[in-house]
Design an enzyme around this catalytic site. Structure first.
Site, PDB file in Angstrom:
ATOM      1  CB  CYS A 133       2.590  -0.913  13.628  1.00 21.40           C
ATOM      2  SG  CYS A 133       2.761  -0.589  11.855  1.00 21.40           S
ATOM      3  CB  CYS A 184       3.318   7.499   2.816  1.00 17.97           C
ATOM      4  SG  CYS A 184       3.777   6.336   4.117  1.00 17.97           S
ATOM      5  CG  HIS A 194       6.355   5.056  18.705  1.00 24.39           C
ATOM      6  ND1 HIS A 194       5.638   6.106  18.163  1.00 24.39           N
ATOM      7  CD2 HIS A 194       6.862   4.363  17.654  1.00 24.39           C
ATOM      8  CE1 HIS A 194       5.705   6.036  16.849  1.00 24.39           C
ATOM      9  NE2 HIS A 194       6.446   5.002  16.507  1.00 24.39           N
ATOM     10  CB  CYS A 196       0.520   7.317  11.042  1.00 26.25           C
ATOM     11  SG  CYS A 196       2.061   6.772  11.788  1.00 26.25           S
ATOM     12  CG  ASN A 247      -4.363   7.084  12.930  1.00 28.70           C
ATOM     13  OD1 ASN A 247      -5.217   7.951  13.057  1.00 28.70           O
ATOM     14  ND2 ASN A 247      -3.093   7.376  12.638  1.00 28.70           N
ATOM     15  CD  GLU A 299      -3.074  -1.007   2.158  1.00 27.77           C
ATOM     16  OE1 GLU A 299      -4.245  -1.285   1.844  1.00 27.77           O
ATOM     17  OE2 GLU A 299      -2.735  -0.682   3.315  1.00 27.77           O
ATOM     18  CB  SER A 314      10.159   6.820   9.046  1.00 25.43           C
ATOM     19  OG  SER A 314       9.723   6.469  10.345  1.00 25.43           O
ATOM     20  CD  GLU A 316      13.611   0.042   9.928  1.00 25.02           C
ATOM     21  OE1 GLU A 316      14.365   0.841   9.332  1.00 25.02           O
ATOM     22  OE2 GLU A 316      12.842   0.388  10.844  1.00 25.02           O
ATOM     23  CB  CYS A 343       5.759  -1.905  16.190  1.00 26.82           C
ATOM     24  SG  CYS A 343       7.489  -1.590  15.781  1.00 26.82           S
ATOM     25  CB  CYS A 396       6.778  -5.081   8.890  1.00 26.72           C
ATOM     26  SG  CYS A 396       8.002  -4.173   9.883  1.00 26.72           S
TER      27      CYS A 396
END
Length: 344
Positions: A101, A87, A206, A326, A283, A74, A182, A151, A98, A94
């Site tokens: 996420c 983005c 975070h 996010c 979110n 995406e 990031s 990542e 986390c 991944c």
């Protein structure tokens, strides 16, 4: 195929400066070469399987590569008054897990290639009207952030090659300061973002508490906060003036990392660095275990951090109605069929 360097440069310009997708449209390429290229190759940035537009004009695209149902990511385009930010994803899935996420619930399938990373830009540029190019045209897709799936520093070689392609003045020609990587904290590679890639840095922080960060971000067990912050200091020493300031991303989780003590710890941790704290209300996504801090708590947290001399702001959610905000990205596929979920 044996092609002279002169012709190679022409082909490169047609593809990446002019955005041409058909060999027959390349005016200064000999007819016989165009036919040979057409017989053997195709210019393929990826297949857009789904293209959703949010109420706030954020656009989320599901892009598939190699006709592989599992090889889809995406990509999100966020337009605003003064810039348009894309983005991009660097991996399919991944490996970091986390806890807050959505992407972390999708197992890592593979790294994206340099062409697949750059292809996300080319697709967005076409959809946004940047291609075909016009004289004195202002780019709609002006900035790129590696904040999508994966990542980036665990795919450093391919991300590096993609950035070289994206910033080549003879091709796409984006300025390096318009690109930001990031990372969740792959400390050994952070200084190389400054010394080799010359782009901006954002750190998914975070929590400023080492134990809590290890709980919600397992990578912290490998690269704990003292190691991470040392790498950030090295980045600042090596970075150009335009890219020295680090953005520290901080998702606001109700009752987890949003107390006044958490705010004070955060300010102490990054004090002395040229820094900007980007507070992100959580979110939600299907099955998530967390809730967002209240708007009042987020505001108080922001005031505490700023009162201690650190520039901070609250990120306004964009595209959350289409799961494009996010932490919400996930390109899943239906194991019982050959088509990814969400295809239209």
């Amino acid at each position: 195929m044996d092609v002279s360097s002169f012709r190679s440069k022409q082909l490169y310009e047609w593809m990446y400066t002019k955005g041409t997708t058909m060999f027959q449209d390349m005016g200064n390429i000999p007819k016989d070469l165009k036919q040979r290229l057409e017989d053997k190759y195709v210019i393929d940035y990826g297949r857009v399987l789904d293209n959703q537009l949010s109420e706030d004009e954020t656009r989320k695209m599901l892009i598939q590569f190699d006709n592989d149902p599992r090889a889809s990511v995406e990509t999100v385009f966020i337009p605003s008054t003064y810039r348009g930010t894309l983005c991009v994803s660097s991996q399919i899935g991944c490996s970091l897990s986390c806890r807050f996420c959505h992407t972390g619930t999708q197992k890592l399938y593979r790294n994206l290639t340099p062409a697949e990373i750059a292809g996300q830009y080319m697709i967005a540029a076409w959809i946004s009207g940047d291609y075909p190019q016009k004289e004195n045209q202002v780019r709609k897709v002006s900035n790129i952030v590696f904040m999508g799936q994966g990542e980036p520093l665990y795919n450093f070689r391919n991300v590096s090659a993609a950035i070289e392609l994206l910033t080549d003045p003879k091709g796409i020609g984006l300025a390096p300061w318009r690109i930001t990587i990031s990372t969740s904290g792959v400390a050994p590679l952070i200084p190389r973002i400054a010394s080799e890639l010359r782009v901006g840095l954002a750190v998914s922080l975070h929590s400023a508490d080492n134990d809590l960060r290890s709980e919600i971000m397992p990578i912290n067990k490998t690269y704990p906060l003292p190691v991470l912050m040392q790498s950030c200091a090295e980045f600042v020493k090596l970075a150009s003036p335009k890219n020295r300031r680090i953005t520290f991303e901080y998702v606001m989780l109700d009752g987890v990392n949003d107390s006044e003590l958490d705010a004070k710890r955060l300010a102490r941790l990054i004090k002395g660095l040229p820094a900007h704290v980007n507070l992100i209300p959580f979110n939600p996504w299907p099955g998530s275990a967390y809730k967002s801090s209240s708007p009042e708590r987020v505001e108080e947290f922001c005031k505490t951090v700023e009162g201690l001399g650190i520039y901070a702001s609250v990120r306004q959610p964009r595209g959350d109605d289409i799961l494009a905000a996010c932490g919400q990205l996930k390109s899943d596929y239906n194991k019982d069929s050959t088509e990814p979920q969400g295809v239209v």
